[in-house]
Scaffold this active site. Sequence first.
Site, mmCIF file in Angstrom:
data_model
loop_
_atom_site.group_PDB
_atom_site.id
_atom_site.type_symbol
_atom_site.label_atom_id
_atom_site.label_comp_id
_atom_site.label_asym_id
_atom_site.label_seq_id
_atom_site.Cartn_x
_atom_site.Cartn_y
_atom_site.Cartn_z
ATOM 1 N N ALA A 15 0.648 -1.053 0.075
ATOM 2 C CA ALA A 15 -0.094 0.012 0.281
ATOM 3 C C ALA A 15 0.737 1.312 -0.010
ATOM 4 O O ALA A 15 0.260 2.310 -0.217
ATOM 5 C CB ALA A 15 -0.929 0.096 1.132
ATOM 6 N N ALA A 20 -0.216 1.603 -5.870
ATOM 7 C CA ALA A 20 -1.146 2.243 -4.906
ATOM 8 C C ALA A 20 -1.386 3.911 -4.994
ATOM 9 O O ALA A 20 -2.502 4.305 -5.095
ATOM 10 C CB ALA A 20 -0.966 1.480 -3.608
ATOM 11 N N VAL A 88 5.439 -9.437 5.128
ATOM 12 C CA VAL A 88 4.350 -10.524 4.666
ATOM 13 C C VAL A 88 5.088 -11.901 4.395
ATOM 14 O O VAL A 88 4.306 -12.755 4.523
ATOM 15 C CB VAL A 88 3.779 -10.278 3.133
ATOM 16 N N ASP A 179 -4.722 -7.016 -16.305
ATOM 17 C CA ASP A 179 -4.111 -6.325 -17.471
ATOM 18 C C ASP A 179 -4.869 -5.169 -17.873
ATOM 19 O O ASP A 179 -6.043 -4.956 -18.236
ATOM 20 C CB ASP A 179 -4.307 -7.262 -18.644
ATOM 21 N N HIS A 180 -4.132 -3.997 -17.190
ATOM 22 C CA HIS A 180 -4.925 -2.834 -17.334
ATOM 23 C C HIS A 180 -5.080 -2.351 -18.677
ATOM 24 O O HIS A 180 -6.122 -1.262 -18.597
ATOM 25 C CB HIS A 180 -4.069 -1.731 -16.466
ATOM 26 N N HIS A 242 -0.583 -7.078 -22.826
ATOM 27 C CA HIS A 242 -1.250 -6.140 -23.489
ATOM 28 C C HIS A 242 -1.436 -6.108 -24.833
ATOM 29 O O HIS A 242 -2.818 -6.022 -25.457
ATOM 30 C CB HIS A 242 -0.933 -4.482 -23.085
ATOM 31 N N LYS A 342 9.644 1.969 -25.751
ATOM 32 C CA LYS A 342 9.951 3.030 -24.880
ATOM 33 C C LYS A 342 10.933 3.996 -25.597
ATOM 34 O O LYS A 342 11.608 3.757 -26.630
ATOM 35 C CB LYS A 342 10.682 2.451 -23.742
HETATM 36 N N1 LIG Z 1 4.035 1.000 -10.595
HETATM 37 C C1 LIG Z 1 3.510 0.795 -11.823
HETATM 38 O O1 LIG Z 1 3.142 1.602 -12.373
HETATM 39 C C2 LIG Z 1 2.851 -0.527 -12.121
HETATM 40 C C3 LIG Z 1 3.277 -1.881 -11.264
HETATM 41 N N2 LIG Z 1 2.716 -3.026 -11.435
HETATM 42 C C4 LIG Z 1 2.782 -3.822 -10.341
HETATM 43 O O2 LIG Z 1 2.504 -3.803 -9.339
HETATM 44 C C5 LIG Z 1 3.319 -4.351 -8.515
HETATM 45 C C6 LIG Z 1 3.900 -3.273 -7.438
HETATM 46 O O3 LIG Z 1 4.504 -2.349 -8.003
HETATM 47 P P1 LIG Z 1 4.935 -0.997 -7.478
HETATM 48 O O4 LIG Z 1 3.790 -0.456 -6.684
HETATM 49 O O5 LIG Z 1 5.481 -0.128 -8.630
HETATM 50 O O6 LIG Z 1 6.190 -1.358 -6.465
HETATM 51 P P2 LIG Z 1 7.074 -0.580 -5.287
HETATM 52 O O7 LIG Z 1 8.359 -1.109 -5.226
HETATM 53 O O8 LIG Z 1 6.732 0.923 -5.687
HETATM 54 O O9 LIG Z 1 6.137 -1.116 -3.981
HETATM 55 C C7 LIG Z 1 6.213 -2.286 -3.241
HETATM 56 C C8 LIG Z 1 5.416 -2.297 -2.097
HETATM 57 O O10 LIG Z 1 5.640 -3.557 -1.439
HETATM 58 C C9 LIG Z 1 5.936 -3.397 -0.082
HETATM 59 N N3 LIG Z 1 6.674 -4.433 0.357
HETATM 60 C C10 LIG Z 1 7.953 -4.738 -0.055
HETATM 61 N N4 LIG Z 1 8.559 -5.707 0.429
HETATM 62 C C11 LIG Z 1 7.636 -6.055 1.444
HETATM 63 C C12 LIG Z 1 7.375 -6.966 2.542
HETATM 64 N N5 LIG Z 1 8.295 -7.829 2.571
HETATM 65 N N6 LIG Z 1 6.518 -6.982 3.290
HETATM 66 C C13 LIG Z 1 5.480 -6.145 3.238
HETATM 67 N N7 LIG Z 1 5.388 -5.108 2.254
HETATM 68 C C14 LIG Z 1 6.427 -5.129 1.454
HETATM 69 C C15 LIG Z 1 6.531 -1.922 -0.028
HETATM 70 O O11 LIG Z 1 6.350 -1.127 1.160
HETATM 71 P P3 LIG Z 1 7.467 -1.128 2.179
HETATM 72 O O12 LIG Z 1 8.885 -0.748 1.684
HETATM 73 O O13 LIG Z 1 7.066 -0.117 3.073
HETATM 74 O O14 LIG Z 1 7.351 -2.467 2.933
HETATM 75 C C16 LIG Z 1 5.488 -1.216 -1.200
HETATM 76 O O15 LIG Z 1 4.374 -0.557 -0.490
HETATM 77 C C17 LIG Z 1 4.411 -4.977 -9.021
HETATM 78 O O16 LIG Z 1 3.781 -6.392 -9.131
HETATM 79 C C18 LIG Z 1 4.455 -4.451 -10.394
HETATM 80 O O17 LIG Z 1 5.095 -4.961 -11.342
HETATM 81 C C19 LIG Z 1 2.088 -3.319 -12.738
HETATM 82 C C20 LIG Z 1 1.869 -2.237 -13.711
HETATM 83 C C21 LIG Z 1 2.185 -0.924 -13.539
HETATM 84 O O1 LIG Z 2 2.267 -2.343 -18.124
HETATM 85 C C1 LIG Z 2 2.955 -1.391 -18.427
HETATM 86 O O2 LIG Z 2 2.351 -0.444 -19.100
HETATM 87 C C2 LIG Z 2 2.973 0.750 -19.238
HETATM 88 C C3 LIG Z 2 2.087 1.577 -20.400
HETATM 89 O O3 LIG Z 2 0.720 1.632 -19.997
HETATM 90 P P1 LIG Z 2 0.039 2.849 -20.603
HETATM 91 O O4 LIG Z 2 -1.391 2.568 -19.809
HETATM 92 O O5 LIG Z 2 0.582 4.061 -20.024
HETATM 93 O O6 LIG Z 2 0.236 2.655 -22.087
HETATM 94 C C4 LIG Z 2 4.244 0.668 -19.509
HETATM 95 O O7 LIG Z 2 4.954 1.784 -19.127
HETATM 96 C C5 LIG Z 2 4.945 -0.276 -18.561
HETATM 97 O O8 LIG Z 2 6.465 -0.437 -18.823
HETATM 98 C C6 LIG Z 2 4.239 -1.542 -18.437
HETATM 99 O O9 LIG Z 2 4.624 -2.304 -17.217
#
Ligand SMILES: NC(=O)C1=CN([C@@H]2O[C@H](COP(=O)(O)OP(=O)(O)OC[C@H]3O[C@@H](n4cnc5c(N)ncnc54)[C@H](OP(=O)(O)O)[C@@H]3O)[C@@H](O)[C@H]2O)C=CC1
Ligand SMILES: O=C1O[C@H](COP(=O)(O)O)[C@@H](O)[C@H](O)[C@H]1O
Length: 497
Positions: A15, A20, A88, A179-180, A242, A342
């Site tokens: 979160a 998030a 976790v 799959d967004h 996608h 990209k």
């Molecule tokens: N960011 C994006 O735009 C996108 C992300 N995703 C997917 O979403 C998922 C999350 O990505 P993203 O938000 O970028 O990742 P981040 O690295 O930004 O966040 C990871 C989160 O996991 C928590 N975390 C890490 N390790 C632990 C642990 N051992 N126990 C509890 N909490 C933990 C971290 O919090 P803390 O450090 O406080 O523990 C943090 O809240 C991934 O699977 C990614 O591939 C998919 C599409 C787009």
């Molecule tokens: O899933 C992903 O999508 C984004 C691109 O998403 P968009 O909605 O902006 O087209 C991409 O940047 C990222 O690398 C990939 O993990």
Amino acid sequence: MDNMNPKSIIVIFGATGDLAKRKLFPSLYRLYEKGHLNDQFAVVGVARRPLSADEFRNYVRDSVETAFQQKLTDGRFTSHFYYHPFDVTEAESYQRLKSLLEQLDGTYKTEGNRIFYLAMAPEFFGTVTSRLQSEGLTETRGFKRLVIEKPFGHDLASAEKLNDEIRRVFSEREIYRIDHYLGKEMVQNIEVIRFSNAIFEPLWNNRFIANIQITSSETLGVEDRGRYYDHSGALRDMVQNHMLQMVALLAMEPPIKLTTDDIRHEKVKVLRALRPIAHDEVDRYFVRGQYGRGVIHGKNVPAYREEPNVDPDSNTETFVAGKLLIDNFRWAGVPFYIRTGKRMAEKSTKIVVQFKDVPMNLYYRTNETIAPNLLVIHIQPDEGITLHLNGKKTGESTTITAPFQLDYCNNCIDGINTPEAYEKLLYDCMRGDATNFTHWDEVAASWQFVDPISEVWANTKASDFPNYAAGSMGPAAADELLKQDGFHWWPIAHPRP
Ligand SMILES: NC(=O)C1=CN([C@@H]2O[C@H](COP(=O)(O)OP(=O)(O)OC[C@H]3O[C@@H](n4cnc5c(N)ncnc54)[C@H](OP(=O)(O)O)[C@@H]3O)[C@@H](O)[C@H]2O)C=CC1
Ligand SMILES: O=C1O[C@H](COP(=O)(O)O)[C@@H](O)[C@H](O)[C@H]1O
């Protein structure tokens, strides 16, 4: 009867992460503002860092205010948010989380409905789901659902392993694989445009369509995701999910009904009909690229290999172009060209359906051919469709034609604010509609198609990397791919003012 105001507790693992903050909290806020969430909902954030409930609520408030550039006037929305800090991987803390959920269930009258949203690194997906079961969090009198982020595995074998782990705890119907792209307005519109217009469906086959092109280009580089991306690359990051999902929606047969199962069934059939690419055919059908330095929007940007957390000698592709063939009656012989990368010239996702030329060109003049009819589906940033036709050039003799366009712009209509993909998907999940999430069979078929390509690329060093400049439309070989079939990529910049 569709439940328009679902009630449930949503537990977000990860979160405090980027997803998030940028997507999930703002999407929940939009649902709340629209009245789709009544007061019977609560959100529990899980992450390691020690935040109090108030600090977490401020964090959520900040994410919403940043997303919408407006101040929240009161704490009504954020009062639904709770925080439970723990690692976790440690079993003990799940019991405390369980007590919190039971308590919130009473407070918000959520009838035992629970959504577990895994918004953290995929290495934790298996651990979290098995702990949810062993510690009794999935024993609930209401529904239990698992929302799982990408990447779903790294290849078919790892995806199967992950799937086995989560299927021990959740049934296929309870799993919502995100799959967004499936939440995007115009991706959802593909099916509607095809199946609700008498003028398209009769032409939607190999007798009338010459080729279909799907481009999803980005101007951004890898930003701060180098650690993940350098082990993924564009093929796994964009094509396996996608791009193939858009191919499936464009190519599927009309479903018997618009039910989740019927639609998924038709999409899976397309993915299974993709002609497999043998190892020694990869170079004939696929092109990989990696960006070098260049200029985007007037600013110098570094090469991929100069990005943070990227191997300075990286063999990872940041661009993929490919030619896909679908071996079934409808599509035999029609190439589907895909292209994604990209640091390209434009941020744009577009589908161009190129129809075959008329059988005899009455308007032929020396060195001129009539322009082909195109149906362009604009997915983003502009949304709409454009139909390219030919007509008589005004004021000229009837033998002189000129192209013109019929244009419909979805997001130009006053007052329409297209919902974010995550907003729609979260709402779908709360209502129990899994249509716009990927079924395991789709995931498996997609990996099966992609795996031989990634195997070849992993085992052969690309001697020409970097082979496209940032700010360009990718390597020249991507143009050759179409040229050898007598086609070219249609421009993706949209002519609207
Ligand atoms: N960011 C994006 O735009 C996108 C992300 N995703 C997917 O979403 C998922 C999350 O990505 P993203 O938000 O970028 O990742 P981040 O690295 O930004 O966040 C990871 C989160 O996991 C928590 N975390 C890490 N390790 C632990 C642990 N051992 N126990 C509890 N909490 C933990 C971290 O919090 P803390 O450090 O406080 O523990 C943090 O809240 C991934 O699977 C990614 O591939 C998919 C599409 C787009
Ligand atoms: O899933 C992903 O999508 C984004 C691109 O998403 P968009 O909605 O902006 O087209 C991409 O940047 C990222 O690398 C990939 O993990």
